[in-house]
Design a protein around this motif. Structure first.
Motif, PDB file in Angstrom:
ATOM      1  N   UNK A  98      77.297 -10.886  66.556  1.00 56.07           N
ATOM      2  CA  UNK A  98      76.180 -11.778  66.231  1.00 56.07           C
ATOM      3  C   UNK A  98      76.670 -12.986  65.432  1.00 56.07           C
ATOM      4  N   UNK A  99      77.558 -12.745  64.456  1.00 53.11           N
ATOM      5  CA  UNK A  99      78.089 -13.844  63.649  1.00 53.11           C
ATOM      6  C   UNK A  99      78.906 -14.824  64.496  1.00 53.11           C
ATOM      7  N   UNK A 100      79.824 -14.286  65.304  1.00 58.54           N
ATOM      8  CA  UNK A 100      80.671 -15.147  66.122  1.00 58.54           C
ATOM      9  C   UNK A 100      79.833 -15.965  67.103  1.00 58.54           C
ATOM     10  N   UNK A 101      78.820 -15.316  67.668  1.00 57.87           N
ATOM     11  CA  UNK A 101      77.930 -16.034  68.580  1.00 57.87           C
ATOM     12  C   UNK A 101      77.198 -17.156  67.843  1.00 57.87           C
ATOM     13  N   UNK A 102      76.710 -16.843  66.631  1.00 62.57           N
ATOM     14  CA  UNK A 102      76.019 -17.854  65.836  1.00 62.57           C
ATOM     15  C   UNK A 102      76.910 -19.025  65.478  1.00 62.57           C
ATOM     16  N   UNK A 103      78.161 -18.734  65.148  1.00 64.89           N
ATOM     17  CA  UNK A 103      79.095 -19.811  64.810  1.00 64.89           C
ATOM     18  C   UNK A 103      79.318 -20.739  66.010  1.00 64.89           C
ATOM     19  N   UNK A 104      79.371 -20.151  67.214  1.00 62.77           N
ATOM     20  CA  UNK A 104      79.526 -20.987  68.411  1.00 62.77           C
ATOM     21  C   UNK A 104      78.347 -21.928  68.589  1.00 62.77           C
ATOM     22  N   UNK A 145      72.298 -20.381  66.150  1.00 65.79           N
ATOM     23  CA  UNK A 145      72.956 -20.165  64.860  1.00 65.79           C
ATOM     24  C   UNK A 145      72.058 -19.420  63.881  1.00 65.79           C
ATOM     25  N   UNK A 146      70.886 -19.953  63.619  1.00 68.83           N
ATOM     26  CA  UNK A 146      70.007 -19.325  62.628  1.00 68.83           C
ATOM     27  C   UNK A 146      69.463 -17.990  63.129  1.00 68.83           C
ATOM     28  N   UNK A 147      69.159 -17.903  64.435  1.00 67.61           N
ATOM     29  CA  UNK A 147      68.690 -16.645  64.990  1.00 67.61           C
ATOM     30  C   UNK A 147      69.744 -15.558  64.907  1.00 67.61           C
ATOM     31  N   UNK A 148      70.995 -15.913  65.153  1.00 65.37           N
ATOM     32  CA  UNK A 148      72.090 -14.938  65.068  1.00 65.37           C
ATOM     33  C   UNK A 148      72.294 -14.470  63.635  1.00 65.37           C
ATOM     34  N   UNK A 149      72.107 -15.356  62.660  1.00 58.67           N
ATOM     35  CA  UNK A 149      72.227 -14.945  61.264  1.00 58.67           C
ATOM     36  C   UNK A 149      71.144 -13.931  60.904  1.00 58.67           C
ATOM     37  N   UNK A 207      64.643 -20.970  64.885  1.00 62.33           N
ATOM     38  CA  UNK A 207      65.502 -19.823  65.191  1.00 62.33           C
ATOM     39  C   UNK A 207      65.189 -18.641  64.296  1.00 62.33           C
ATOM     40  N   UNK A 208      64.933 -18.920  63.009  1.00 58.24           N
ATOM     41  CA  UNK A 208      64.569 -17.849  62.072  1.00 58.24           C
ATOM     42  C   UNK A 208      63.231 -17.238  62.464  1.00 58.24           C
ATOM     43  N   UNK A 209      62.244 -18.088  62.716  1.00 53.08           N
ATOM     44  CA  UNK A 209      60.906 -17.612  63.071  1.00 53.08           C
ATOM     45  C   UNK A 209      60.903 -16.867  64.405  1.00 53.08           C
ATOM     46  N   UNK A 210      61.835 -17.177  65.276  1.00 48.86           N
ATOM     47  CA  UNK A 210      61.899 -16.539  66.585  1.00 48.86           C
ATOM     48  C   UNK A 210      62.412 -15.106  66.494  1.00 48.86           C
ATOM     49  N   UNK A 211      63.387 -14.851  65.613  1.00 51.89           N
ATOM     50  CA  UNK A 211      64.036 -13.528  65.560  1.00 51.89           C
ATOM     51  C   UNK A 211      63.404 -12.604  64.527  1.00 51.89           C
ATOM     52  N   UNK A 212      62.829 -13.164  63.464  1.00 50.86           N
ATOM     53  CA  UNK A 212      62.222 -12.344  62.414  1.00 50.86           C
ATOM     54  C   UNK A 212      61.199 -11.338  62.962  1.00 50.86           C
ATOM     55  N   UNK A 221      69.172  -6.896  73.025  1.00 55.12           N
ATOM     56  CA  UNK A 221      68.602  -7.903  73.928  1.00 55.12           C
ATOM     57  C   UNK A 221      68.648  -9.282  73.273  1.00 55.12           C
ATOM     58  N   UNK A 222      68.320  -9.325  71.977  1.00 57.72           N
ATOM     59  CA  UNK A 222      68.316 -10.602  71.257  1.00 57.72           C
ATOM     60  C   UNK A 222      69.715 -11.200  71.197  1.00 57.72           C
ATOM     61  N   UNK A 223      70.717 -10.361  70.907  1.00 55.95           N
ATOM     62  CA  UNK A 223      72.097 -10.846  70.841  1.00 55.95           C
ATOM     63  C   UNK A 223      72.525 -11.418  72.184  1.00 55.95           C
ATOM     64  N   UNK A 224      72.175 -10.725  73.270  1.00 55.77           N
ATOM     65  CA  UNK A 224      72.521 -11.210  74.604  1.00 55.77           C
ATOM     66  C   UNK A 224      71.825 -12.539  74.901  1.00 55.77           C
ATOM     67  N   UNK A 225      70.544 -12.643  74.530  1.00 54.28           N
ATOM     68  CA  UNK A 225      69.797 -13.876  74.772  1.00 54.28           C
ATOM     69  C   UNK A 225      70.381 -15.035  73.970  1.00 54.28           C
ATOM     70  N   UNK A 226      70.674 -14.794  72.702  1.00 53.42           N
ATOM     71  CA  UNK A 226      71.245 -15.844  71.862  1.00 53.42           C
ATOM     72  C   UNK A 226      72.642 -16.231  72.342  1.00 53.42           C
ATOM     73  N   UNK A 227      73.360 -15.268  72.913  1.00 55.84           N
ATOM     74  CA  UNK A 227      74.665 -15.574  73.484  1.00 55.84           C
ATOM     75  C   UNK A 227      74.520 -16.561  74.641  1.00 55.84           C
ATOM     76  N   UNK A 228      73.492 -16.360  75.466  1.00 59.48           N
ATOM     77  CA  UNK A 228      73.253 -17.319  76.555  1.00 59.48           C
ATOM     78  C   UNK A 228      72.859 -18.678  75.997  1.00 59.48           C
TER      79      UNK A 228
END
Length: 402
Positions: A98-104, A145-149, A207-212, A221-228
């Motif tokens: 999740x962190x690495x994806x967010x950094x990207x 980024x913010x969603x992954x955090x 991004x925060x409001x989307x994942x909270x 599922x969220x990690x995969x979506x944020x990766x895309x």
């Protein structure tokens, strides 16, 4: 924006080779038996792309500046990545992903922002393609980024894994979304740096409001979506920088991440909108969330260890269904030892890997591979489902929701 260094044909050929290696590596990743080879091939492609770019730094008229900062960033990232990969426990790997994806995603957003601010300070008027790509990279990259955090915080236990859903949160999400649309319109009408920085901040908040509101059980599922999302942001950055390697690799990540997300939702018998907006895990009864009629009861028979041993000693086939509990208990080695004992007695052993077992895609495959479980014993949902009615025993380990 869109300043493209003039590179010889050889450089474009090297980027094309990198793209081919990415595609071949992705193909190998479709099977557990070839996944390690696929990782190596894709890493080779990335190495070729990075080395090609580094060589281009010193070409006359390349347009690159601050060589020291670039090399320092590469060195720092290489050290942090190597240390993290070796020290992070397998149970914590989803958090690291999740962190690495967010950094990207964050990198793509920063590049888009820097390009826009540079063009604004120079008084340049970007073309339609460059303007759309810059805004798209900023929005999607910031959300990733913010969603992954937030996903990292939920997985790490820093933030409650429960879905944080309320009327105020819904209203805030709608307001921020409308605000983003208004900001995009203002930028399109010639708004300058303040509006673009507002777009950056609003996207981070969205991004925060989307994942909270999403529960911890849906984080794979969220990690995969944020990766895309990250892949799409990188592709947009490639258009901004006129870099074919970024465009191709970002598109591959975006497409594969989207397909994986849809496959996981299908395996859960839920739609993506249900995962993102239903607030599963917000405190609703488990039976209602799973679609089971309230009050429905089934008989449960408790058996001792001795009874279980006698049962397993007199079967011909076994399907092991692993889950995140196996990862927490680090029980994959004991599971393999049990399977070895049973196979010596002539028992056929298979492993049923659910797409969302664990806390990230492929989590169970990696754990079982670590325990040297043969790849030909691992089966996905569609492959293994028909076998259950002909199997003597299904052993569910650490998958309480199954």
């Amino acid at each position: 924006m869109g300043r493209a260094p003039t590179l010889p044909f050889l450089f474009h050929a090297a980027y094309l080779l990198s793209a081919v290696l990415f595609i071949v590596g992705l193909k190998f990743l479709s099977s557990p038996a070839s996944a390690r080879r696929g990782n190596g091939v894709a890493a080779l492609g990335m190495t070729a792309a990075v080395l090609t770019t580094l060589v281009g730094l010193w070409l006359p008229g390349s347009g690159f500046h601050h060589h020291g900062l670039i090399l320092g960033g590469i060195a720092l990232g290489a050290v942090l990545g190597s240390v993290g990969a070796r020290r992070v426990q397998m149970t914590d790997m989803p958090q690291m992903v999740a962190l690495l994806n967010g950094f990207g995603g964050g990198s793509a957003a920063l590049i888009s922002t820097a390009e826009f601010l540079h063009a604004a300070s120079a008084g340049e008027a970007p073309g339609a393609t460059a303007a759309v790509s810059t805004m798209f990279g900023c929005i999607i990259g910031s959300i990733s980024f913010s969603g992954s955090l937030i996903a990292f915080g939920k997985l790490q236990g820093i933030i409650s894994e429960k879905a944080i859903l309320s009327t105020a949160q819904k209203a805030a999400s709608v307001l921020v979304f409308v605000g983003l649309l208004a900001t995009v319109a203002m930028i399109a009408m010639g708004g300058g740096a303040p509006w673009f920085l507002t777009l950056l901040g609003g996207s981070l908040l969205f991004g925060v409001l989307m994942v909270i509101p999403i529960g911890g059980a849906d984080m794979p599922v969220v990690i995969s979506l944020l990766n895309s999302f990250t892949g799409l942001a990188v592709a947009a950055t490639g258009f901004v920088l006129s870099n074919n390697a970024l465009i191709i690799s970002g598109t591959l990540v975006g497409a594969s991440g989207t397909l994986l997300t849809m496959l996981m939702c299908k395996a859960m018998n839920r739609s993506l909108t249900n995962v993102l907006f239903a607030g599963v895990g917000a405190g609703a009864p488990a039976a209602a969330a799973a679609g089971t009629p309230a009050g429905a009861k089934k008989n449960v028979r408790e058996v001792s260890v001795e009874d279980a041993a006698v049962l397993l000693a007199n079967i011909h086939s076994l399907i092991v269904v692993p889950g995140y509990g196996m990862a927490v208990a680090q029980a994959q080695h004991a599971v393999r030892e049990l399977a070895d004992l049973l196979q010596k007695k002539g028992v056929e052993v298979k492993y049923a890997i659910h797409p969302v077992a664990g806390r990230m895609p492929g989590h169970m495959n990696v754990l079982l591979a670590e325990a040297n479980v043969p790849y030909d014993q691992l089966f996905d949902l569609d492959q293994i489902n028909p076998d259950f009615e002909h199997t003597d025993v299904a052993l569910v380990i650490g998958a309480n929701s199954t």
